[in-house]
Write a protein that holds these residues in place. Structure first.
Motif, PDB file in Angstrom:
ATOM      1  N   ASN A   1      -8.130   0.394   2.294  1.00  0.00           N
ATOM      2  CA  ASN A   1      -7.457  -1.142   2.631  1.00  0.00           C
ATOM      3  C   ASN A   1      -6.828  -1.165   4.014  1.00  0.00           C
ATOM      4  OD1 ASN A   1      -8.328  -2.098   0.000  1.00  0.00           O
ATOM      5  ND2 ASN A   1      -6.603  -1.246  -0.983  1.00  0.00           N
ATOM      6  N   GLU A  13       0.723  -1.221  -0.068  1.00  0.00           N
ATOM      7  CA  GLU A  13      -0.116  -0.034  -0.195  1.00  0.00           C
ATOM      8  C   GLU A  13       0.938   1.210  -0.087  1.00  0.00           C
ATOM      9  OE1 GLU A  13      -3.187   0.032  -0.335  1.00  0.00           O
ATOM     10  OE2 GLU A  13      -3.518  -2.189  -0.324  1.00  0.00           O
ATOM     11  N   TRP A  14       0.740   2.121  -1.049  1.00  0.00           N
ATOM     12  CA  TRP A  14       1.292   3.568  -1.023  1.00  0.00           C
ATOM     13  C   TRP A  14       0.777   4.456   0.104  1.00  0.00           C
ATOM     14  CZ3 TRP A  14      -0.561   8.033  -1.691  1.00  0.00           C
ATOM     15  CH2 TRP A  14      -1.988   8.295  -2.223  1.00  0.00           C
ATOM     16  N   GLN A  15      -0.143   4.417   0.408  1.00  0.00           N
ATOM     17  CA  GLN A  15      -0.774   5.229   1.567  1.00  0.00           C
ATOM     18  C   GLN A  15      -0.931   4.519   2.701  1.00  0.00           C
ATOM     19  OE1 GLN A  15      -4.667   6.944   0.745  1.00  0.00           O
ATOM     20  NE2 GLN A  15      -4.125   8.780   2.034  1.00  0.00           N
ATOM     21  N   LYS A  53      -7.578   0.839   6.399  1.00  0.00           N
ATOM     22  CA  LYS A  53      -8.462   1.009   7.581  1.00  0.00           C
ATOM     23  C   LYS A  53      -8.950  -0.571   7.899  1.00  0.00           C
ATOM     24  CE  LYS A  53     -11.551   3.271  10.134  1.00  0.00           C
ATOM     25  NZ  LYS A  53     -10.988   4.168  11.303  1.00  0.00           N
ATOM     26  N   GLU A 100      -6.910   6.741   6.213  1.00  0.00           N
ATOM     27  CA  GLU A 100      -7.599   7.295   4.804  1.00  0.00           C
ATOM     28  C   GLU A 100      -7.791   6.565   3.739  1.00  0.00           C
ATOM     29  OE1 GLU A 100      -5.797  10.893   4.146  1.00  0.00           O
ATOM     30  OE2 GLU A 100      -6.042  11.982   5.901  1.00  0.00           O
ATOM     31  N   ASN A 101      -6.864   5.370   3.677  1.00  0.00           N
ATOM     32  CA  ASN A 101      -6.855   4.425   2.690  1.00  0.00           C
ATOM     33  C   ASN A 101      -7.708   3.373   3.198  1.00  0.00           C
ATOM     34  OD1 ASN A 101      -6.290   2.241   1.190  1.00  0.00           O
ATOM     35  ND2 ASN A 101      -4.167   2.409   1.190  1.00  0.00           N
TER      36      ASN A 101
END
Length: 247
Positions: A194, A185-187, A196, A191-192
């Motif tokens: 995935n 995951e890049w974030q 969360k 807020e992402n």
């Protein structure tokens, strides 16, 4: 006696083997700061907790051991817990992880601790199979199929063969999913969507700790809960290995 740990500072390894940590603590039981030596084998819960939290990097980088100038009168090697000899790579893992924790990179912490836990599980499984006179490739699921060498497969295979308990299996899978998110995951924030979804995995890891932890941001959870979970699991597996070698 039950009391609250208010602060811990200036952690430093207190021996060359990195099995104890000297630090300065303040607790609810006494108004002044006091020197304290934390150990993973402390009979008191707070001693084990302080050691684990120091190793996880919560109180800053642990300074290296400095040998005293005077000659020591006792043979400290005889005082080392047996688990440090059973799986000696544990302290190499811990030293490397402490470096990553000090860099304050949640992604690096997730990747390094996750890789260490996978390696530690593989060593533990290989040792368990060796005790039974079996090859390391013979680990199987409950249905009899070979589990292979994926992290997920080794976790389920170890549980199927009774090597780890159900709650430890769940902790391993939570660590695996968090590690995978750090890799893909890049974030890395809630807020992402995935990321969360990992809240459920952090809740699994938090279940082993004092419920006073009220952390809800990804960075704090991975620095404190994730790294402490990994540290405690590594020590637990090493203790299991040591006790079996002694029996």
């Amino acid at each position: 006696m039950k009391f609250q740990i208010i602060s811990v500072r200036d952690p430093v390894w207190s021996n060359a083997e990195n099995t104890q940590i000297d630090c300065v603590i303040r607790t609810s039981a006494y108004p002044d700061e006091l020197p304290f030596t934390a150990s993973p084998n402390d009979p008191e819960t707070h001693g084990r907790e302080i050691f684990s939290r120091c190793v996880s990097g919560e109180f800053g980088e642990i300074r290296p051991y400095s040998r005293p100038l005077h000659k020591e009168n006792s043979n400290t090697s005889n005082m080392l817990p047996q688990w440090t000899l059973a799986l000696p790579q544990v302290y190499g893992f811990i030293r490397e992880a402490n470096i990553e924790n000090a860099r304050n990179s949640p992604r690096a912490i997730g990747l390094v601790w996750g890789a260490m836990i996978e390696s530690m599980l593989n060593s533990f499984i290989d040792n368990q199979l060796s005790l039974k006179g079996r090859k390391t490739t013979s680990l199987r699921y409950r249905n009899g199929n070979k589990c292979g060498f994926t992290f997920e497969g080794r976790i389920d295979g170890a549980h199927s063969e009774g090597m780890i308990e159900s709650d430890l299996r769940d902790h391993f899978h939570a660590i695996r999913r968090i590690r995978n998110a750090c890799a893909h995951e890049w974030q890395l924030s809630y807020e992402n969507p995935n990321v969360k979804e990992l809240a459920a995995d952090f809740n699994i890891l938090k279940s082993a700790y004092d419920p006073k932890f009220q952390l809800d941001d990804f960075e704090s959870l991975i620095k404190i809960i994730f790294s402490q979970s990994c540290c405690q699991i590594m020590i637990y597996l090493a203790e299991r290995t040591a006790s079996q070698k002694d029996s």
